[in-house]
Motif scaffolding. Structure first.
Motif, PDB file in Angstrom:
ATOM      1  N   SER A  55       0.831  -1.200   0.000  1.00  0.00           N
ATOM      2  CA  SER A  55       0.000   0.000   0.000  1.00  0.00           C
ATOM      3  C   SER A  55       0.868   1.252   0.000  1.00  0.00           C
ATOM      4  O   SER A  55       2.066   1.196   0.248  1.00  0.00           O
ATOM      5  CB  SER A  55      -0.913  -0.003   1.225  1.00  0.00           C
ATOM      6  OG  SER A  55      -0.126   0.021   2.422  1.00  0.00           O
ATOM      7  N   ARG A  56       0.231   2.381  -0.275  1.00  0.00           N
ATOM      8  CA  ARG A  56       0.968   3.640  -0.372  1.00  0.00           C
ATOM      9  C   ARG A  56       1.775   3.929   0.892  1.00  0.00           C
ATOM     10  O   ARG A  56       2.913   4.374   0.819  1.00  0.00           O
ATOM     11  CB  ARG A  56       0.010   4.789  -0.646  1.00  0.00           C
ATOM     12  CG  ARG A  56      -0.593   4.772  -2.035  1.00  0.00           C
ATOM     13  CD  ARG A  56      -1.554   5.941  -2.240  1.00  0.00           C
ATOM     14  NE  ARG A  56      -2.038   6.019  -3.604  1.00  0.00           N
ATOM     15  CZ  ARG A  56      -3.062   5.325  -4.062  1.00  0.00           C
ATOM     16  NH1 ARG A  56      -3.704   4.500  -3.282  1.00  0.00           N
ATOM     17  NH2 ARG A  56      -3.445   5.464  -5.316  1.00  0.00           N
ATOM     18  N   GLY A  57       1.180   3.706   2.037  1.00  0.00           N
ATOM     19  CA  GLY A  57       1.881   3.993   3.277  1.00  0.00           C
ATOM     20  C   GLY A  57       2.802   2.889   3.735  1.00  0.00           C
ATOM     21  O   GLY A  57       3.551   3.054   4.718  1.00  0.00           O
ATOM     22  N   GLY A  58       2.744   1.761   3.051  1.00  0.00           N
ATOM     23  CA  GLY A  58       3.611   0.640   3.410  1.00  0.00           C
ATOM     24  C   GLY A  58       3.079  -0.229   4.521  1.00  0.00           C
ATOM     25  O   GLY A  58       3.752  -1.170   4.947  1.00  0.00           O
ATOM     26  N   GLY A  69       5.504 -15.986   3.446  1.00  0.00           N
ATOM     27  CA  GLY A  69       6.419 -16.504   4.448  1.00  0.00           C
ATOM     28  C   GLY A  69       7.867 -16.504   4.010  1.00  0.00           C
ATOM     29  O   GLY A  69       8.759 -16.738   4.843  1.00  0.00           O
ATOM     30  N   ARG A  70       8.112 -16.279   2.723  1.00  0.00           N
ATOM     31  CA  ARG A  70       9.492 -16.279   2.214  1.00  0.00           C
ATOM     32  C   ARG A  70       9.910 -14.906   1.695  1.00  0.00           C
ATOM     33  O   ARG A  70      11.075 -14.522   1.805  1.00  0.00           O
ATOM     34  CB  ARG A  70       9.644 -17.309   1.102  1.00  0.00           C
ATOM     35  CG  ARG A  70       9.343 -18.723   1.530  1.00  0.00           C
ATOM     36  CD  ARG A  70       9.700 -19.729   0.436  1.00  0.00           C
ATOM     37  NE  ARG A  70       8.954 -19.531  -0.792  1.00  0.00           N
ATOM     38  CZ  ARG A  70       9.499 -19.285  -1.972  1.00  0.00           C
ATOM     39  NH1 ARG A  70      10.813 -19.209  -2.088  1.00  0.00           N
ATOM     40  NH2 ARG A  70       8.732 -19.135  -3.041  1.00  0.00           N
ATOM     41  N   PHE A  71       8.995 -14.184   1.078  1.00  0.00           N
ATOM     42  CA  PHE A  71       9.286 -12.877   0.492  1.00  0.00           C
ATOM     43  C   PHE A  71       8.674 -11.778   1.355  1.00  0.00           C
ATOM     44  O   PHE A  71       7.608 -11.958   1.953  1.00  0.00           O
ATOM     45  CB  PHE A  71       8.702 -12.766  -0.908  1.00  0.00           C
ATOM     46  CG  PHE A  71       9.364 -13.613  -1.951  1.00  0.00           C
ATOM     47  CD1 PHE A  71      10.265 -14.617  -1.627  1.00  0.00           C
ATOM     48  CD2 PHE A  71       9.077 -13.422  -3.298  1.00  0.00           C
ATOM     49  CE1 PHE A  71      10.872 -15.404  -2.592  1.00  0.00           C
ATOM     50  CE2 PHE A  71       9.668 -14.187  -4.278  1.00  0.00           C
ATOM     51  CZ  PHE A  71      10.556 -15.185  -3.922  1.00  0.00           C
ATOM     52  N   THR A  72       9.348 -10.634   1.375  1.00  0.00           N
ATOM     53  CA  THR A  72       8.841  -9.474   2.099  1.00  0.00           C
ATOM     54  C   THR A  72       9.006  -8.238   1.224  1.00  0.00           C
ATOM     55  O   THR A  72      10.120  -7.929   0.786  1.00  0.00           O
ATOM     56  CB  THR A  72       9.592  -9.259   3.414  1.00  0.00           C
ATOM     57  OG1 THR A  72       9.474 -10.424   4.237  1.00  0.00           O
ATOM     58  CG2 THR A  72       9.006  -8.068   4.172  1.00  0.00           C
ATOM     59  N   ILE A  73       7.898  -7.549   0.999  1.00  0.00           N
ATOM     60  CA  ILE A  73       7.944  -6.304   0.238  1.00  0.00           C
ATOM     61  C   ILE A  73       7.961  -5.134   1.223  1.00  0.00           C
ATOM     62  O   ILE A  73       7.322  -5.179   2.279  1.00  0.00           O
ATOM     63  CB  ILE A  73       6.749  -6.190  -0.732  1.00  0.00           C
ATOM     64  CG1 ILE A  73       6.931  -5.004  -1.674  1.00  0.00           C
ATOM     65  CG2 ILE A  73       5.428  -6.111   0.031  1.00  0.00           C
ATOM     66  CD1 ILE A  73       5.890  -4.972  -2.818  1.00  0.00           C
ATOM     67  N   SER A  74       8.701  -4.108   0.864  1.00  0.00           N
ATOM     68  CA  SER A  74       8.732  -2.906   1.696  1.00  0.00           C
ATOM     69  C   SER A  74       9.002  -1.702   0.796  1.00  0.00           C
ATOM     70  O   SER A  74       9.377  -1.867  -0.359  1.00  0.00           O
ATOM     71  CB  SER A  74       9.807  -3.016   2.777  1.00  0.00           C
ATOM     72  OG  SER A  74      11.092  -3.154   2.202  1.00  0.00           O
ATOM     73  N   ARG A  75       8.800  -0.534   1.344  1.00  0.00           N
ATOM     74  CA  ARG A  75       9.028   0.676   0.562  1.00  0.00           C
ATOM     75  C   ARG A  75       9.632   1.758   1.439  1.00  0.00           C
ATOM     76  O   ARG A  75       9.313   1.857   2.623  1.00  0.00           O
ATOM     77  CB  ARG A  75       7.733   1.166  -0.088  1.00  0.00           C
ATOM     78  CG  ARG A  75       6.628   1.541   0.881  1.00  0.00           C
ATOM     79  CD  ARG A  75       5.299   1.727   0.164  1.00  0.00           C
ATOM     80  NE  ARG A  75       5.352   2.813  -0.797  1.00  0.00           N
ATOM     81  CZ  ARG A  75       4.486   2.981  -1.801  1.00  0.00           C
ATOM     82  NH1 ARG A  75       3.510   2.108  -1.977  1.00  0.00           N
ATOM     83  NH2 ARG A  75       4.591   3.997  -2.612  1.00  0.00           N
ATOM     84  N   ASP A  76      10.481   2.563   0.829  1.00  0.00           N
ATOM     85  CA  ASP A  76      11.041   3.740   1.482  1.00  0.00           C
ATOM     86  C   ASP A  76      10.647   4.922   0.620  1.00  0.00           C
ATOM     87  O   ASP A  76      11.305   5.224  -0.389  1.00  0.00           O
ATOM     88  CB  ASP A  76      12.560   3.611   1.598  1.00  0.00           C
ATOM     89  CG  ASP A  76      13.184   4.744   2.404  1.00  0.00           C
ATOM     90  OD1 ASP A  76      12.569   5.815   2.476  1.00  0.00           O
ATOM     91  OD2 ASP A  76      14.284   4.540   2.932  1.00  0.00           O
ATOM     92  N   ASN A  77       9.562   5.576   0.985  1.00  0.00           N
ATOM     93  CA  ASN A  77       9.048   6.662   0.160  1.00  0.00           C
ATOM     94  C   ASN A  77      10.035   7.833   0.080  1.00  0.00           C
ATOM     95  O   ASN A  77      10.081   8.539  -0.928  1.00  0.00           O
ATOM     96  CB  ASN A  77       7.700   7.130   0.688  1.00  0.00           C
ATOM     97  CG  ASN A  77       6.602   6.107   0.442  1.00  0.00           C
ATOM     98  OD1 ASN A  77       6.717   5.229  -0.425  1.00  0.00           O
ATOM     99  ND2 ASN A  77       5.532   6.206   1.207  1.00  0.00           N
ATOM    100  N   ALA A  78      10.818   8.025   1.112  1.00  0.00           N
ATOM    101  CA  ALA A  78      11.796   9.117   1.096  1.00  0.00           C
ATOM    102  C   ALA A  78      12.876   8.879   0.051  1.00  0.00           C
ATOM    103  O   ALA A  78      13.454   9.829  -0.488  1.00  0.00           O
ATOM    104  CB  ALA A  78      12.416   9.283   2.472  1.00  0.00           C
TER     105      ALA A  78
END
Length: 126
Positions: A55-58, A69-78
């Protein structure tokens, strides 16, 4: 326009890990904070498939069953960057991985966004 540049792919043995990055830039995107972001992949001879979205806010993440359980998505908007941490990799994870972005709706399995990166190859050996 929006440019998405993936990096971090490579060759890894089964059970290993890789971290993919997707850097966004362009004249129409000052920050990815307003964009839905996701990852898709395409294996040889197969159609492109959804892997994960955030999502937009992460705060909310989505995964296809085979990577839960194996992959993780993340975001650094900065940093205008999205990541895909891939652990316990399997040979069936071998594919070209594509970053995907959409400003108007949340990316989902059957709703990819309009912007694509060029892809990064992930090869998992047995």
């Amino acid at each position: 326009q929006v440019q998405l540049v993936e990096s971090g792919g490579g060759l890894v043995q089964a059970g290993g890990s890789l971290r993919l990055s997707c850097a966004a830039s362009g004249s129409t995107i000052s920050t990815i904070s307003t964009y839905g972001m996701g990852w898709f992949r395409q294996a040889p001879g197969k159609e492109r498939e959804f892997v994960s979205a955030v999502s937009r806010g992460g705060t909310t993440t989505y995964y296809t069953d085979s990577v839960k359980g194996r992959f993780t998505i993340s975001r650094d908007n900065a940093k205008n960057t999205v990541y895909l941490q891939m652990n316990s990799l399997k040979p069936e994870d071998t594919a070209v991985y594509y970053c995907n972005a959409e400003p108007t709706y949340r990316i989902a399995q059957y709703m990819p966004g309009r912007y694509w990166g060029q892809g990064t190859q992930v090869t998992v050996s047995s």
